[in-house]
Write a protein that holds these residues in place. Structure first.
Motif, mmCIF file in Angstrom:
data_model
loop_
_atom_site.group_PDB
_atom_site.id
_atom_site.type_symbol
_atom_site.label_atom_id
_atom_site.label_comp_id
_atom_site.label_asym_id
_atom_site.label_seq_id
_atom_site.Cartn_x
_atom_site.Cartn_y
_atom_site.Cartn_z
ATOM 1 N N THR A 47 0.813 -1.208 0.000
ATOM 2 C CA THR A 47 0.000 0.000 0.000
ATOM 3 C C THR A 47 0.849 1.261 0.000
ATOM 4 O OG1 THR A 47 -1.799 -1.138 1.137
ATOM 5 C CG2 THR A 47 -1.802 1.252 1.215
ATOM 6 N N GLN A 48 1.912 1.263 0.812
ATOM 7 C CA GLN A 48 2.749 2.445 0.912
ATOM 8 C C GLN A 48 3.437 2.761 -0.404
ATOM 9 O OE1 GLN A 48 2.779 4.548 3.480
ATOM 10 N NE2 GLN A 48 4.048 5.880 2.195
ATOM 11 N N GLN A 49 3.878 1.744 -1.087
ATOM 12 C CA GLN A 49 4.505 1.953 -2.399
ATOM 13 C C GLN A 49 3.501 2.542 -3.396
ATOM 14 O OE1 GLN A 49 6.222 -1.742 -3.677
ATOM 15 N NE2 GLN A 49 8.077 -1.506 -2.429
ATOM 16 N N THR A 50 2.261 2.059 -3.331
ATOM 17 C CA THR A 50 1.222 2.576 -4.217
ATOM 18 C C THR A 50 0.973 4.049 -3.952
ATOM 19 O OG1 THR A 50 0.129 0.402 -4.339
ATOM 20 C CG2 THR A 50 -1.192 2.343 -4.927
ATOM 21 N N LEU A 51 0.937 4.416 -2.678
ATOM 22 C CA LEU A 51 0.733 5.819 -2.308
ATOM 23 C C LEU A 51 1.888 6.684 -2.789
ATOM 24 C CD1 LEU A 51 -0.665 5.362 1.327
ATOM 25 C CD2 LEU A 51 -1.945 6.096 -0.698
ATOM 26 N N GLU A 52 3.095 6.165 -2.661
ATOM 27 C CA GLU A 52 4.276 6.910 -3.095
ATOM 28 C C GLU A 52 4.266 7.108 -4.616
ATOM 29 O OE1 GLU A 52 6.586 8.460 -1.439
ATOM 30 O OE2 GLU A 52 5.731 7.896 0.495
ATOM 31 N N LYS A 53 3.815 6.076 -5.340
ATOM 32 C CA LYS A 53 3.749 6.181 -6.793
ATOM 33 C C LYS A 53 2.703 7.217 -7.217
ATOM 34 C CE LYS A 53 5.371 1.500 -7.806
ATOM 35 N NZ LYS A 53 4.998 0.140 -8.286
ATOM 36 N N MET A 54 1.587 7.249 -6.516
ATOM 37 C CA MET A 54 0.559 8.257 -6.809
ATOM 38 C C MET A 54 1.111 9.657 -6.587
ATOM 39 S SD MET A 54 -2.942 6.658 -5.165
ATOM 40 C CE MET A 54 -3.724 5.201 -5.850
ATOM 41 N N LYS A 55 1.863 9.812 -5.515
ATOM 42 C CA LYS A 55 2.473 11.107 -5.222
ATOM 43 C C LYS A 55 3.488 11.483 -6.285
ATOM 44 C CE LYS A 55 4.975 13.597 -1.570
ATOM 45 N NZ LYS A 55 5.537 13.495 -0.197
ATOM 46 N N SER A 56 4.313 10.512 -6.685
ATOM 47 C CA SER A 56 5.339 10.758 -7.704
ATOM 48 C C SER A 56 4.714 11.110 -9.052
ATOM 49 C CB SER A 56 6.227 9.522 -7.847
ATOM 50 O OG SER A 56 7.188 9.700 -8.867
ATOM 51 N N LEU A 57 3.587 10.490 -9.350
ATOM 52 C CA LEU A 57 2.900 10.743 -10.621
ATOM 53 C C LEU A 57 2.032 11.998 -10.565
ATOM 54 C CD1 LEU A 57 1.829 7.092 -11.508
ATOM 55 C CD2 LEU A 57 3.508 8.483 -12.713
ATOM 56 N N ARG A 58 2.050 12.681 -9.432
ATOM 57 C CA ARG A 58 1.269 13.906 -9.232
ATOM 58 C C ARG A 58 -0.221 13.655 -9.450
ATOM 59 N NH1 ARG A 58 5.220 18.418 -12.147
ATOM 60 N NH2 ARG A 58 7.065 18.008 -10.832
ATOM 61 N N LEU A 59 -0.728 12.751 -8.643
ATOM 62 C CA LEU A 59 -2.153 12.419 -8.647
ATOM 63 C C LEU A 59 -2.721 12.701 -7.257
ATOM 64 C CD1 LEU A 59 -1.887 9.007 -10.541
ATOM 65 C CD2 LEU A 59 -2.603 11.204 -11.515
ATOM 66 N N PRO A 60 -2.738 13.982 -6.847
ATOM 67 C CA PRO A 60 -3.132 14.319 -5.478
ATOM 68 C C PRO A 60 -4.569 13.947 -5.121
ATOM 69 C CG PRO A 60 -3.036 16.297 -6.830
ATOM 70 C CD PRO A 60 -2.424 15.190 -7.640
ATOM 71 N N GLY A 61 -5.490 14.081 -6.066
ATOM 72 C CA GLY A 61 -6.874 13.715 -5.790
ATOM 73 C C GLY A 61 -7.009 12.233 -5.524
ATOM 74 N N MET A 62 -6.347 11.449 -6.344
ATOM 75 C CA MET A 62 -6.359 10.007 -6.184
ATOM 76 C C MET A 62 -5.648 9.598 -4.895
ATOM 77 S SD MET A 62 -5.121 7.202 -9.032
ATOM 78 C CE MET A 62 -6.289 7.828 -10.249
ATOM 79 N N LEU A 63 -4.557 10.270 -4.612
ATOM 80 C CA LEU A 63 -3.783 9.981 -3.400
ATOM 81 C C LEU A 63 -4.621 10.241 -2.155
ATOM 82 C CD1 LEU A 63 -1.122 9.369 -1.908
ATOM 83 C CD2 LEU A 63 -0.501 11.770 -2.217
#
Length: 242
Positions: free
Chosen positions: A3-19
């Motif tokens: 889960t943490q890796q998924t959250l980090e990837k969302m942050k890296s991809l600049r998907l704040p709403g999804m994050l």
């Protein structure tokens, strides 16, 4: 799945709403009650809404409104001949889709600028590009742009706006440079974009304000034809509030 890796990837991809949505879902354990399709749909909706909200903020800031006003705040109780049905139709912003203009007239304090700005805010909320100007200040700005050779850039920016709002039009008669600039702006927008003009003076007097018969005829023909008109009457709302 980490889960943490998924959250980090969302942050890296600049998907704040999804994050934010995924983080909240994990905290509440709500994601455990969703199918994979439902979770994906929820995350995409959250990202879309976040980007949509940020776009509205950018458009509103870019419009540089003088007033923070919304259609829901318009006072229909005052005796100023304000047509609620017309305002409701204009609130759909179909006039922008149809490249139509709006002319708002009335004496000082009756709410011309407030209504013009409220329609502008509504347009921003619906994703349209809007620019608000005090007319005299716009001419001053364009005069300065001409001096530093950036006039073409300024005119091009105005032309790109889905909705142009010119407030306080006609406080003084136009001189030739102002008349020529107004003609260029209106000509560029004719049948392509929408314009709202707010003025203390009735439309019947604008010919004299613009001056130079041929130019005035050309400008008014492009502005007034099939324009929606809001003619306000009554006492100043500023006095009423006191």
């Amino acid at each position: 799945m980490n889960t943490q890796q998924t959250l980090e990837k969302m942050k890296s991809l600049r998907l704040p709403g999804m994050l934010q949505a995924y983080s909240s879902s994990i905290e509440s354990q709500g994601h455990l009650q969703l199918t994979a399709d439902e979770l994906l749909s929820m995350l995409i909706d959250a990202e879309w809404q976040d980007r949509s909200n940020k776009k509205v903020v950018r458009l509103t800031q870019g419009a540089a409104f003088r007033y923070l006003s919304h259609l829901s705040e318009i006072n229909y109780q005052a005796a100023r001949d304000l047509d609620r049905e017309l305002l409701n139709r204009l609130a759909t912003c179909q006039f922008i889709q149809q490249k139509e203009n709006i002319l708002i007239t009335g004496s000082t304090g009756v709410g011309k600028s407030f209504i013009a700005s409220a329609l502008g805010h509504q347009a921003c909320a619906m994703g349209y590009k809007v620019a608000y100007y005090n007319t005299s200040k716009l001419f001053t700005r364009l005069h300065g742009a001409k001096a530093d050779n950036s006039l073409y850039k300024e005119i091009a920016r105005i032309e790109k706006q889905d909705l142009l709002i010119l407030d306080d039009f006609g406080l003084q008669n136009l001189d030739k440079p102002q008349r020529d600039l107004l003609m260029e702006i209106i000509e560029d927008r004719h049948n392509k974009k929408s314009t709202i003009i707010a003025s203390q003076l009735p439309v019947s007097t604008w010919y004299e304000v613009i001056g130079e018969g041929t130019i005035a005829d050309a400008i008014l023909d492009r502005l007034v034809h099939s324009a929606h008109r809001i003619s306000l009457s009554g006492e100043s709302l500023r006095k009423v509030k006191k």
